[in-house]
Motif scaffolding. Structure first.
Motif, PDB file in Angstrom:
ATOM      1  N   SER A 295       0.836  -1.197   0.000  1.00  0.00           N
ATOM      2  CA  SER A 295       0.000   0.000   0.000  1.00  0.00           C
ATOM      3  C   SER A 295       0.870   1.245   0.000  1.00  0.00           C
ATOM      4  CB  SER A 295      -0.916   0.010   1.226  1.00  0.00           C
ATOM      5  OG  SER A 295      -1.795  -1.099   1.220  1.00  0.00           O
TER       6      SER A 295
ATOM      7  N   ALA B  51      -8.500  -5.538 -11.335  1.00  0.00           N
ATOM      8  CA  ALA B  51      -9.224  -4.942 -10.225  1.00  0.00           C
ATOM      9  C   ALA B  51     -10.558  -5.665 -10.062  1.00  0.00           C
ATOM     10  CB  ALA B  51      -9.448  -3.456 -10.471  1.00  0.00           C
TER      11      ALA B  51
ATOM     12  N   PRO C 127      -4.376   6.214  -7.884  1.00  0.00           N
ATOM     13  CA  PRO C 127      -5.399   5.316  -7.336  1.00  0.00           C
ATOM     14  C   PRO C 127      -5.937   4.325  -8.362  1.00  0.00           C
ATOM     15  CG  PRO C 127      -5.744   7.526  -6.517  1.00  0.00           C
ATOM     16  CD  PRO C 127      -4.646   7.621  -7.537  1.00  0.00           C
TER      17      PRO C 127
ATOM     18  N   THR D  39      -4.616   0.673  -8.575  1.00  0.00           N
ATOM     19  CA  THR D  39      -4.958  -0.330  -7.568  1.00  0.00           C
ATOM     20  C   THR D  39      -5.509  -1.586  -8.233  1.00  0.00           C
ATOM     21  OG1 THR D  39      -5.398   1.318  -5.855  1.00  0.00           O
ATOM     22  CG2 THR D  39      -6.414  -0.849  -5.589  1.00  0.00           C
TER      23      THR D  39
ATOM     24  N   GLN E  20      -0.933  -7.884  -4.438  1.00  0.00           N
ATOM     25  CA  GLN E  20      -1.850  -6.756  -4.332  1.00  0.00           C
ATOM     26  C   GLN E  20      -1.100  -5.432  -4.293  1.00  0.00           C
ATOM     27  OE1 GLN E  20      -5.436  -6.689  -4.067  1.00  0.00           O
ATOM     28  NE2 GLN E  20      -5.037  -4.490  -4.391  1.00  0.00           N
TER      29      GLN E  20
ATOM     30  N   THR F  69      -2.125  -1.403  -3.728  1.00  0.00           N
ATOM     31  CA  THR F  69      -3.178  -0.483  -3.329  1.00  0.00           C
ATOM     32  C   THR F  69      -2.611   0.922  -3.250  1.00  0.00           C
ATOM     33  OG1 THR F  69      -4.287  -2.209  -2.033  1.00  0.00           O
ATOM     34  CG2 THR F  69      -4.902   0.070  -1.586  1.00  0.00           C
TER      35      THR F  69
ATOM     36  N   SER G 222      -3.593   4.831  -2.386  1.00  0.00           N
ATOM     37  CA  SER G 222      -4.582   5.659  -1.716  1.00  0.00           C
ATOM     38  C   SER G 222      -4.390   7.123  -2.067  1.00  0.00           C
ATOM     39  CB  SER G 222      -4.499   5.473  -0.203  1.00  0.00           C
ATOM     40  OG  SER G 222      -3.224   5.849   0.281  1.00  0.00           O
TER      41      SER G 222
END
Length: 128
Positions: free
Chosen positions: A11, A45, A93, A96, A123, A125, A127
Motif C-alpha cells: 500500500s 481490479a 489510485p 490499484t 496486491q 493499493t 490511496s
C-alpha cells in the motif's frame, strides 16, 4: 513444472513507487527455461477483466507498455537470476489492482490467452 511467484506489492500513497518482482523456476517438458520465455505483467481490479500492463522479450531488448502507463513504469529482466521486475513510479489510485506475472513461449502480446504460465498475484493499493 514451471512456477512463477510475484512479490513486492503493498500500500502506497498516490505519487509513490513500488517495485514488483517475479521469480521463475522449473522448466517445460521440452526443457525450456526462463531465458526462452517472453514475460509480461497484467493486472486485475475487482469486477474488471484482466488487462495488459507491460511485456518484455526473452533477451530483454524489446519492451511494450499499455497506454495508461504513460512512461511511469519500467519492465526489466535478469536472465542470470531468473527474475522479471516492474518498477512503478508516480502511482495513481487507478493503478490499484492485483498484479500478475505471466510467461509465454509464443511471444509478447497484449492478450492474456497468449500466456501459458501465471503467478498467484500480488496486491497493489494506491490511496489518495
Amino acid at each position: 513444472q514451471v512456477q512463477l511467484a510475484e512479490s513486492g506489492g503493498g500500500s502506497v500513497q498516490a505519487g509513490g513507487s513500488l517495485r514488483l518482482s517475479c521469480a521463475v523456476s522449473g522448466r517445460t517438458r521440452s526443457g525450456r527455461t526462463f531465458s526462452s520465455f517472453d514475460m509480461a505483467w497484467f493486472r486485475q481490479a475487482p469486477g474488471n477483466e484482466r488487462e495488459f500492463v507491460a511485456a518484455i522479450g526473452g533477451r530483454g531488448g524489446s519492451t511494450y507498455y499499455a497506454d495508461f502507463v504513460k512512461g511511469r513504469f519500467t519492465i526489466s529482466r535478469d536472465n542470470a537470476k531468473n527474475t522479471v521486475n516492474l518498477q512503478m513510479r508516480t502511482l495513481e489510485p487507478e493503478d490499484t489492482a492485483v498484479y500478475y506475472c505471466a510467461a509465454s513461449l509464443i511471444g509478447p502480446a497484449v492478450a492474456a490467452g497468449t500466456y501459458g504460465y501465471w503467478g498467484q498475484g500480488t496486491q497493489v493499493t494506491v490511496s489518495t
